[in-house]
Write a protein that holds these residues in place. Structure first.
Motif, PDB file in Angstrom:
ATOM      1  N   VAL A  29       0.882  -1.165   0.000  1.00 49.69           N
ATOM      2  CA  VAL A  29       0.000   0.000   0.000  1.00 49.69           C
ATOM      3  C   VAL A  29       0.917   1.211   0.000  1.00 49.69           C
ATOM      4  CG1 VAL A  29      -1.783   1.271   1.255  1.00 49.69           C
ATOM      5  CG2 VAL A  29      -1.720  -1.225   1.365  1.00 49.69           C
ATOM      6  N   VAL A  30       0.600   2.210  -0.837  1.00 48.81           N
ATOM      7  CA  VAL A  30       1.405   3.421  -0.919  1.00 48.81           C
ATOM      8  C   VAL A  30       0.511   4.615  -0.626  1.00 48.81           C
ATOM      9  CG1 VAL A  30       2.837   4.856  -2.405  1.00 48.81           C
ATOM     10  CG2 VAL A  30       2.907   2.384  -2.648  1.00 48.81           C
ATOM     11  N   TYR A  31       0.919   5.438   0.329  1.00 53.57           N
ATOM     12  CA  TYR A  31       0.249   6.710   0.611  1.00 53.57           C
ATOM     13  C   TYR A  31       1.108   7.811   0.002  1.00 53.57           C
ATOM     14  CZ  TYR A  31      -3.101   4.731   3.869  1.00 53.57           C
ATOM     15  OH  TYR A  31      -4.130   4.014   4.426  1.00 53.57           O
ATOM     16  N   ILE A  32       0.474   8.690  -0.780  1.00 59.66           N
ATOM     17  CA  ILE A  32       1.183   9.753  -1.473  1.00 59.66           C
ATOM     18  C   ILE A  32       0.635  11.091  -1.004  1.00 59.66           C
ATOM     19  CG2 ILE A  32       1.751  10.757  -3.719  1.00 59.66           C
ATOM     20  CD1 ILE A  32       0.276   7.500  -3.997  1.00 59.66           C
ATOM     21  N   LYS A  33       1.518  11.997  -0.629  1.00 58.38           N
ATOM     22  CA  LYS A  33       1.121  13.355  -0.256  1.00 58.38           C
ATOM     23  C   LYS A  33       2.001  14.314  -1.031  1.00 58.38           C
ATOM     24  CE  LYS A  33      -0.899  16.563   2.130  1.00 58.38           C
ATOM     25  NZ  LYS A  33      -1.455  17.422   1.119  1.00 58.38           N
ATOM     26  N   HIS A  34       1.396  15.104  -1.928  1.00 65.18           N
ATOM     27  CA  HIS A  34       2.140  16.087  -2.712  1.00 65.18           C
ATOM     28  C   HIS A  34       2.417  17.306  -1.843  1.00 65.18           C
ATOM     29  CE1 HIS A  34       1.722  14.055  -6.578  1.00 65.18           C
ATOM     30  NE2 HIS A  34       0.544  13.652  -6.113  1.00 65.18           N
ATOM     31  N   THR A  35       3.679  17.747  -1.863  1.00 68.55           N
ATOM     32  CA  THR A  35       4.068  18.952  -1.135  1.00 68.55           C
ATOM     33  C   THR A  35       4.952  19.792  -2.037  1.00 68.55           C
ATOM     34  OG1 THR A  35       5.904  17.740  -0.170  1.00 68.55           O
ATOM     35  CG2 THR A  35       3.939  17.943   1.173  1.00 68.55           C
ATOM     36  N   GLU A  36       4.750  21.104  -2.012  1.00 72.45           N
ATOM     37  CA  GLU A  36       5.494  21.994  -2.901  1.00 72.45           C
ATOM     38  C   GLU A  36       6.905  22.301  -2.402  1.00 72.45           C
ATOM     39  OE1 GLU A  36       1.833  23.243  -2.858  1.00 72.45           O
ATOM     40  OE2 GLU A  36       1.951  21.782  -4.479  1.00 72.45           O
ATOM     41  N   GLU A  37       7.118  22.291  -1.096  1.00 69.56           N
ATOM     42  CA  GLU A  37       8.406  22.742  -0.567  1.00 69.56           C
ATOM     43  C   GLU A  37       9.534  21.725  -0.697  1.00 69.56           C
ATOM     44  OE1 GLU A  37       6.158  21.074   2.987  1.00 69.56           O
ATOM     45  OE2 GLU A  37       5.666  22.567   1.499  1.00 69.56           O
ATOM     46  N   LEU A  38       9.237  20.512  -1.143  1.00 65.63           N
ATOM     47  CA  LEU A  38      10.275  19.492  -1.245  1.00 65.63           C
ATOM     48  C   LEU A  38      11.056  19.599  -2.551  1.00 65.63           C
ATOM     49  CD1 LEU A  38       8.479  16.270   0.034  1.00 65.63           C
ATOM     50  CD2 LEU A  38      10.151  17.638   1.227  1.00 65.63           C
ATOM     51  N   GLU A  39      12.354  19.310  -2.478  1.00 64.82           N
ATOM     52  CA  GLU A  39      13.196  19.250  -3.674  1.00 64.82           C
ATOM     53  C   GLU A  39      13.274  17.831  -4.211  1.00 64.82           C
ATOM     54  OE1 GLU A  39      16.894  20.693  -2.261  1.00 64.82           O
ATOM     55  OE2 GLU A  39      16.067  22.641  -1.710  1.00 64.82           O
ATOM     56  N   HIS A  40      12.970  16.855  -3.360  1.00 59.27           N
ATOM     57  CA  HIS A  40      13.036  15.442  -3.720  1.00 59.27           C
ATOM     58  C   HIS A  40      11.997  14.694  -2.899  1.00 59.27           C
ATOM     59  CE1 HIS A  40      15.109  14.940   0.091  1.00 59.27           C
ATOM     60  NE2 HIS A  40      15.903  15.934  -0.273  1.00 59.27           N
ATOM     61  N   PHE A  41      11.823  13.422  -3.208  1.00 58.37           N
ATOM     62  CA  PHE A  41      10.840  12.625  -2.472  1.00 58.37           C
ATOM     63  C   PHE A  41      11.357  12.284  -1.085  1.00 58.37           C
ATOM     64  CE2 PHE A  41      13.562   9.383  -4.257  1.00 58.37           C
ATOM     65  CZ  PHE A  41      13.596   8.404  -3.290  1.00 58.37           C
ATOM     66  N   ARG A  42      10.429  11.971  -0.182  1.00 62.64           N
ATOM     67  CA  ARG A  42      10.765  11.436   1.136  1.00 62.64           C
ATOM     68  C   ARG A  42      10.034  10.117   1.285  1.00 62.64           C
ATOM     69  NH1 ARG A  42       9.971  15.026   6.102  1.00 62.64           N
ATOM     70  NH2 ARG A  42       7.812  14.865   5.447  1.00 62.64           N
ATOM     71  N   LEU A  43      10.670   9.168   1.961  1.00 57.06           N
ATOM     72  CA  LEU A  43      10.155   7.801   2.036  1.00 57.06           C
ATOM     73  C   LEU A  43      10.004   7.353   3.479  1.00 57.06           C
ATOM     74  CD1 LEU A  43       9.532   5.068   0.611  1.00 57.06           C
ATOM     75  CD2 LEU A  43      11.971   4.597   0.750  1.00 57.06           C
TER      76      LEU A  43
END
Length: 115
Positions: A29-43
């Protein structure tokens, strides 16, 4: 994975569970939250004790992290929480990789077209 790529705090996990979108297949299961302030993904990775002992859980987590190392440059800047389900404990690293790629394609988090 470097520290900047990790989600560790319970507060961050709970925020993503409540405000993120979820996509799933039989293994993950993958939960995805889009955020504008990130330069890269967080896991963030969650593997329940129901899946097995510490050896089994750590093997699953290593397989998941390895997949994200391979696709480090291909993933858009989002917060991702990966939850392993019961079938994941019997999978090899390559099987985990193909299953994760499948669920991440459904979630549309890749920059480029992945083969």
């Amino acid at each position: 994975m470097e520290k900047a790529y990790r989600i560790k705090r319970n507060k961050d996990f709970q925020f993503n569970y409540k405000n993120g979108k979820s996509v799933a297949n039989k293994q993950f299961v993958v939960y995805i939250k889009h955020t504008e302030e990130l330069e890269h993904f967080r896991l963030g990775i969650s593997v329940s004790k129901k899946l097995g002992n510490a050896v089994v859980r750590n093997r699953i987590k290593r397989g998941i992290r390895e997949n994200f190392k391979v696709h480090k440059d291909d993933i858009i800047p989002v917060d991702l929480i990966i939850i392993a389900r019961q079938p994941a404990k019997n999978m090899t690293t390559l099987e985990m990789q193909s299953s994760l790629e499948h669920v991440l394609k459904i979630a549309k988090v890749f920059n480029k077209k992945i083969k």
